[in-house]
Design an enzyme around this catalytic site. Sequence first.
Site, mmCIF file in Angstrom:
data_model
loop_
_atom_site.group_PDB
_atom_site.id
_atom_site.type_symbol
_atom_site.label_atom_id
_atom_site.label_comp_id
_atom_site.label_asym_id
_atom_site.label_seq_id
_atom_site.Cartn_x
_atom_site.Cartn_y
_atom_site.Cartn_z
ATOM 1 N N HIS A 134 9.506 -14.439 -7.357
ATOM 2 C CA HIS A 134 8.160 -14.343 -7.971
ATOM 3 C C HIS A 134 7.151 -14.978 -7.013
ATOM 4 O O HIS A 134 7.089 -16.195 -6.882
ATOM 5 C CB HIS A 134 8.114 -15.078 -9.319
ATOM 6 C CG HIS A 134 6.804 -14.912 -10.026
ATOM 7 N ND1 HIS A 134 6.713 -14.501 -11.329
ATOM 8 C CD2 HIS A 134 5.526 -15.104 -9.617
ATOM 9 C CE1 HIS A 134 5.442 -14.446 -11.682
ATOM 10 N NE2 HIS A 134 4.696 -14.808 -10.658
ATOM 11 N N HIS A 152 3.039 -14.603 -5.107
ATOM 12 C CA HIS A 152 1.723 -13.984 -4.894
ATOM 13 C C HIS A 152 1.350 -14.166 -3.429
ATOM 14 O O HIS A 152 1.333 -15.299 -2.931
ATOM 15 C CB HIS A 152 0.655 -14.669 -5.747
ATOM 16 C CG HIS A 152 0.931 -14.578 -7.216
ATOM 17 N ND1 HIS A 152 0.392 -13.596 -8.015
ATOM 18 C CD2 HIS A 152 1.710 -15.340 -8.028
ATOM 19 C CE1 HIS A 152 0.828 -13.766 -9.266
ATOM 20 N NE2 HIS A 152 1.629 -14.819 -9.300
ATOM 21 N N LYS A 183 5.468 -5.339 -13.953
ATOM 22 C CA LYS A 183 5.045 -6.636 -14.452
ATOM 23 C C LYS A 183 4.154 -6.468 -15.672
ATOM 24 O O LYS A 183 3.133 -5.775 -15.617
ATOM 25 C CB LYS A 183 4.288 -7.390 -13.346
ATOM 26 C CG LYS A 183 3.723 -8.746 -13.765
ATOM 27 C CD LYS A 183 4.811 -9.801 -13.968
ATOM 28 C CE LYS A 183 4.261 -11.111 -14.521
ATOM 29 N NZ LYS A 183 3.836 -12.057 -13.492
ATOM 30 N N HIS A 215 5.008 -11.922 -18.043
ATOM 31 C CA HIS A 215 4.220 -13.152 -18.186
ATOM 32 C C HIS A 215 4.218 -13.453 -19.680
ATOM 33 O O HIS A 215 3.511 -12.792 -20.442
ATOM 34 C CB HIS A 215 2.797 -12.974 -17.647
ATOM 35 C CG HIS A 215 1.995 -14.243 -17.736
ATOM 36 N ND1 HIS A 215 1.612 -14.969 -16.634
ATOM 37 C CD2 HIS A 215 1.552 -14.944 -18.814
ATOM 38 C CE1 HIS A 215 0.948 -16.060 -17.029
ATOM 39 N NE2 HIS A 215 0.901 -16.065 -18.349
ATOM 40 N N HIS A 249 8.529 -17.454 -14.796
ATOM 41 C CA HIS A 249 8.016 -18.833 -14.783
ATOM 42 C C HIS A 249 8.046 -19.491 -16.159
ATOM 43 O O HIS A 249 7.000 -19.849 -16.713
ATOM 44 C CB HIS A 249 6.609 -18.917 -14.166
ATOM 45 C CG HIS A 249 5.633 -17.851 -14.597
ATOM 46 N ND1 HIS A 249 5.346 -17.594 -15.917
ATOM 47 C CD2 HIS A 249 4.870 -16.994 -13.883
ATOM 48 C CE1 HIS A 249 4.450 -16.623 -15.986
ATOM 49 N NE2 HIS A 249 4.157 -16.244 -14.756
ATOM 50 N N ASP A 302 6.408 -18.602 -7.992
ATOM 51 C CA ASP A 302 5.060 -18.327 -8.488
ATOM 52 C C ASP A 302 4.010 -18.996 -7.608
ATOM 53 O O ASP A 302 2.930 -19.367 -8.082
ATOM 54 C CB ASP A 302 4.883 -18.755 -9.953
ATOM 55 C CG ASP A 302 3.636 -18.127 -10.579
ATOM 56 O OD1 ASP A 302 3.121 -17.136 -10.028
ATOM 57 O OD2 ASP A 302 3.168 -18.649 -11.608
#
Length: 352
Positions: free
Chosen positions: A17, A19, A104, A141, A179, A256
């Site tokens: 995970h 970004h 996602k 999420h 997460h 994350d």
Amino acid sequence: MTNSPTHIQLIQPDDWHLHIRDGEVVKDVLADTARQFARAIIMPNLKPPVTTVALAKAYQSRIDANLKALGITNFLPLMILYLTDNTSAEEVRKAKAEGIAGFKLYPAGATTNSDAGVSDIKHCYQALEAMQVLGIPLLVHGEVTSADIDIFDREAVFIDTVLEPLRKDFPELKIVFEHITTKQAAHYVRDAAISKKNSIAATITPQHLLMNRNAIFAGGIRPHNYCLPVLKREEHRIALLEAATSGNARFFLGTDSAPHAKGAKEAACGCAGCYSAFNALGLYAEAFESVGKLDKLEGFASFFGPDFYGLPRNSKKITLAKQAQAIPVELPLGDATIVPLRAGETVAWSLV
Ligand code: DOR
Ligand code: ZN
């Protein structure tokens, strides 16, 4: 393995995970990740979001161009599509055929760039049906967004009102509960009765293993410790640490790591996200060592993620040494700078 080794060797981990954003900043954040990880699941919450295979392919070529410019040849981005109310079953089939690793689910309004997210999961049932049939994972999420639910309860309420009904309707859908931050989530995933092997798993970040919510308010407001889902009470941190270090294959590594420039964090309305990519493995090693479970790190970091996604495990080995690494107060981020997790302090373990 002894209880307090000074070196640990493990198969190279992946980050399930991550970004990395787009444009100027990609090269800076990619370099940090690729130093440690062989592969990473690339989050699609760009502006505009990566909602189609065509957009994901274009994003992947931009990432590949950055890797090339950096001279990195041993890192593989795994692309994810952003689920919307309008994602079609056809797009899911195309995604499967083109090697997209998952979709996602951002509940609309839950976090950074989630405005185009899902307003009601019922709108996605045709896409979810196709995902279940094709074995393509849904990454979640897990927070409800309604204003009347306390921010610290949003994950637990999501389990009861969205996740559990979803799993009843799609018992064989592969789901990664991303997460996780609460005892409720850790226990839900641990205890889930699954009709098919591998149908639910969770990722856990380093910050949720190492800090509780006091860290957001230690001596003043600490914007760099603010992420979503927000840090919770100590009892939750303990439950997450127990899950991560238990050797249960349903729990695996996902940092994350979510870069925001210093100015966007240190602001009247600061962005959510911790930048852990700089020494994420060192942070995880610290967490595992804190409960005498370094021997469980390799499964969590290197085996259970690829096993869940149906990908081969890596073969190269890496070594972590118990050698304190100083974390800079700031790092370059395109034209700006970023404040990494633990800025100005040390992390007890370093990559050799
Ligand atoms: O803290 C977070 N930052 N949580 C998310 O879910 C998104 C992420 C981001 O993209 O900045
Ligand atoms: Zn994220």
